[in-house]
Structure formats: structure tokens, C-alpha cells
Design a protein around this motif. Structure first.
Motif, PDB file in Angstrom:
ATOM      1  N   ASP A  16      11.967  16.276  29.620  1.00 52.64           N
ATOM      2  CA  ASP A  16      12.314  15.071  28.876  1.00 52.64           C
ATOM      3  C   ASP A  16      11.065  14.254  28.560  1.00 52.64           C
ATOM      4  N   TRP A  17      10.167  14.130  29.517  1.00 57.07           N
ATOM      5  CA  TRP A  17       8.915  13.401  29.307  1.00 57.07           C
ATOM      6  C   TRP A  17       8.080  14.055  28.203  1.00 57.07           C
ATOM      7  N   PHE A  18       7.953  15.379  28.233  1.00 59.93           N
ATOM      8  CA  PHE A  18       7.212  16.088  27.193  1.00 59.93           C
ATOM      9  C   PHE A  18       7.855  15.855  25.827  1.00 59.93           C
ATOM     10  N   ARG A  19       9.172  15.918  25.768  1.00 61.16           N
ATOM     11  CA  ARG A  19       9.871  15.701  24.499  1.00 61.16           C
ATOM     12  C   ARG A  19       9.573  14.313  23.933  1.00 61.16           C
ATOM     13  N   ARG A  20       9.592  13.298  24.791  1.00 58.36           N
ATOM     14  CA  ARG A  20       9.360  11.924  24.350  1.00 58.36           C
ATOM     15  C   ARG A  20       7.895  11.630  24.059  1.00 58.36           C
ATOM     16  N   SER A  21       6.986  12.289  24.750  1.00 57.72           N
ATOM     17  CA  SER A  21       5.568  11.941  24.682  1.00 57.72           C
ATOM     18  C   SER A  21       4.793  12.679  23.598  1.00 57.72           C
TER      19      SER A  21
ATOM     20  N   VAL B 144       4.329  14.598  19.818  1.00 59.04           N
ATOM     21  CA  VAL B 144       4.832  14.633  18.448  1.00 59.04           C
ATOM     22  C   VAL B 144       5.509  15.959  18.130  1.00 59.04           C
ATOM     23  N   ASP B 145       5.136  17.007  18.832  1.00 57.64           N
ATOM     24  CA  ASP B 145       5.779  18.311  18.629  1.00 57.64           C
ATOM     25  C   ASP B 145       6.746  18.626  19.772  1.00 57.64           C
ATOM     26  N   GLY B 146       7.368  17.601  20.336  1.00 58.42           N
ATOM     27  CA  GLY B 146       8.228  17.751  21.499  1.00 58.42           C
ATOM     28  C   GLY B 146       9.590  18.349  21.209  1.00 58.42           C
ATOM     29  N   ALA B 147       9.639  19.390  20.422  1.00 58.77           N
ATOM     30  CA  ALA B 147      10.895  20.064  20.108  1.00 58.77           C
ATOM     31  C   ALA B 147      11.356  20.924  21.280  1.00 58.77           C
ATOM     32  N   ASP B 148      12.662  21.108  21.377  1.00 63.05           N
ATOM     33  CA  ASP B 148      13.220  21.904  22.481  1.00 63.05           C
ATOM     34  C   ASP B 148      12.581  23.280  22.583  1.00 63.05           C
ATOM     35  N   TRP B 149      12.434  23.961  21.452  1.00 61.24           N
ATOM     36  CA  TRP B 149      11.925  25.326  21.503  1.00 61.24           C
ATOM     37  C   TRP B 149      10.493  25.386  22.029  1.00 61.24           C
ATOM     38  N   VAL B 150       9.732  24.307  21.867  1.00 67.92           N
ATOM     39  CA  VAL B 150       8.371  24.261  22.401  1.00 67.92           C
ATOM     40  C   VAL B 150       8.404  23.867  23.877  1.00 67.92           C
ATOM     41  N   MET B 151       9.095  22.805  24.188  1.00 69.60           N
ATOM     42  CA  MET B 151       9.057  22.247  25.533  1.00 69.60           C
ATOM     43  C   MET B 151       9.795  23.093  26.556  1.00 69.60           C
ATOM     44  N   ASN B 152      10.915  23.669  26.184  1.00 66.98           N
ATOM     45  CA  ASN B 152      11.621  24.508  27.145  1.00 66.98           C
ATOM     46  C   ASN B 152      10.778  25.690  27.581  1.00 66.98           C
ATOM     47  N   ALA B 153      10.136  26.341  26.631  1.00 66.97           N
ATOM     48  CA  ALA B 153       9.298  27.489  26.979  1.00 66.97           C
ATOM     49  C   ALA B 153       8.053  27.065  27.753  1.00 66.97           C
ATOM     50  N   THR B 154       7.417  25.986  27.315  1.00 65.59           N
ATOM     51  CA  THR B 154       6.174  25.547  27.954  1.00 65.59           C
ATOM     52  C   THR B 154       6.428  24.979  29.337  1.00 65.59           C
ATOM     53  N   VAL B 155       7.362  24.070  29.447  1.00 66.52           N
ATOM     54  CA  VAL B 155       7.564  23.380  30.710  1.00 66.52           C
ATOM     55  C   VAL B 155       8.424  24.192  31.665  1.00 66.52           C
TER      56      VAL B 155
END
Length: 178
Positions: free
Chosen positions: A62-67, A69-80
Motif C-alpha cells: 500500500d505504501w509503494f502504491r501511494r508513494s 508515480v508508477d505504483g500500479a498493482d502489477w508493478v507493486m505486487n510483483a516487486t514487493v
């Protein structure tokens, strides 16, 4: 991987000025000021520290998504979840992305001028990433014994007196800004 701690306020609020660890302060400031940082610092500095400290993966996503500019689910779920926290094991991922301060020093310029010494796990100058890495290894030893790289790191750091001192130090550090 025993990740049950909440995100601390200083991290959640991108308070880079509260942080003395040069790498973490720099990356937090960059995210605060631009909403972006490269994939490497996301994993190496942000995700690695959160993994070591056992911060809740859902809060971190959630923090990555909010913080970012490219905090899309497909990026953050895989990365985090997948890469950083190993919270979504799959055949693609083979180990959590956990490293100590010496590795950060080896592949970056962050450690030059930092108040912490990347090779030190104990004491006033102990790098929070080096001590945190050892704490992470010991906290998750049962899950890591089959991983050749991390099991070898665990064995290298398994002298009981040293281990107990590092664990006490890092427990005391807790969620305070390093």
C-alpha cells in the motif's frame, strides 16, 4: 517470513530527515521529492530494509502504491510481494531479496560518508542493514536452511555470543529510524 510489524511512522511519511543511514535517507528523499526511484534502490534499500525488519507486506505494498508515480498493482505486487518480501512464493522466485550492508557498499556509492560501517553488525557504528540481515536470518532460520546462499550466510553468522548480541541490538533498534 514472520513479517508482522507495522510500518513505522518515519518510513510511512517519507521522513528522510529522521534517517542517518545514507542509503535509506537518500532513497526516501528521492521518493518523497519525485515519487520515483529506480527498481534497484526499491529492492536493495527499501524492500530489503522492510523485509529485514519484518514489516507487514500488505502495508508495504500500500505504501509503494501511494508513494510511487508508477505504483500500479502489477508493478507493486510483483516487486514487493514477490521479490522483496517473498510473501507470494512462486516457481519464478527462489529466495527473499535480503542482503547486508557490505553488498550495498559493493554495488553502490551510498556507504561513502555514511555514519555506519557496512562491515559491522555490532556496536555504535553497526550498519542497520548488516545487523538487520543477521536478525532476518536468525528469525527465519527454519525457512532458510534449504536455500544454499542464505543457509551459508546463516552458518557464517551463527556463533552464539555474536548472534545473541546482534539480536539484542536489533531488537532495541526496533522500528526507530536508523
Amino acid at each position: 517470513l514472520h513479517a508482522t510489524e507495522p510500518l513505522p511512522h518515519w518510513f510511512a511519511e517519507l521522513d528522510a530527515d529522521a534517517v542517518e543511514a545514507r542509503c535509506l535517507a537518500d532513497v526516501l528523499a528521492t521518493v518523497r521529492d519525485t515519487g520515483f526511484t529506480h527498481h534497484g534502490p526499491r529492492l536493495l534499500v527499501l524492500g530489503n530494509y522492510a523485509l529485514q525488519r519484518g514489516w507487514r507486506p500488505a502495508e508495504l505494498v500500500d505504501w509503494f502504491r501511494r508513494s510511487f508515480v508508477d505504483g500500479a498493482d502489477w508493478v507493486m505486487n510483483a516487486t514487493v510481494l514477490g521479490m522483496s518480501h517473498y510473501a507470494q512464493p512462486s516457481p519464478v522466485e527462489t529466495r527473499p531479496y535480503a542482503v547486508d550492508g557490505t553488498y550495498i557498499d559493493e554495488i553502490s556509492d551510498y556507504c561513502a560518508g555514511c555514519r555506519y560501517a557496512p562491515e559491522r553488525a555490532l556496536g555504535e557504528l553497526a550498519c542497520p542493514y548488516t545487523g538487520g540481515f543477521e536478525m532476518f536470518l536468525h528469525r527465519n532460520r527454519g525457512r532458510l536452511v534449504d536455500d544454499s546462499r542464505l543457509a551459508a550466510e546463516l552458518l557464517r553468522r551463527d556463533e552464539p555470543e555474536h548472534r545473541d548480541a546482534v539480536l539484542a541490538q536489533e531488537e532495541k533498534r526496533g522500528g526507530t529510524a536508523p
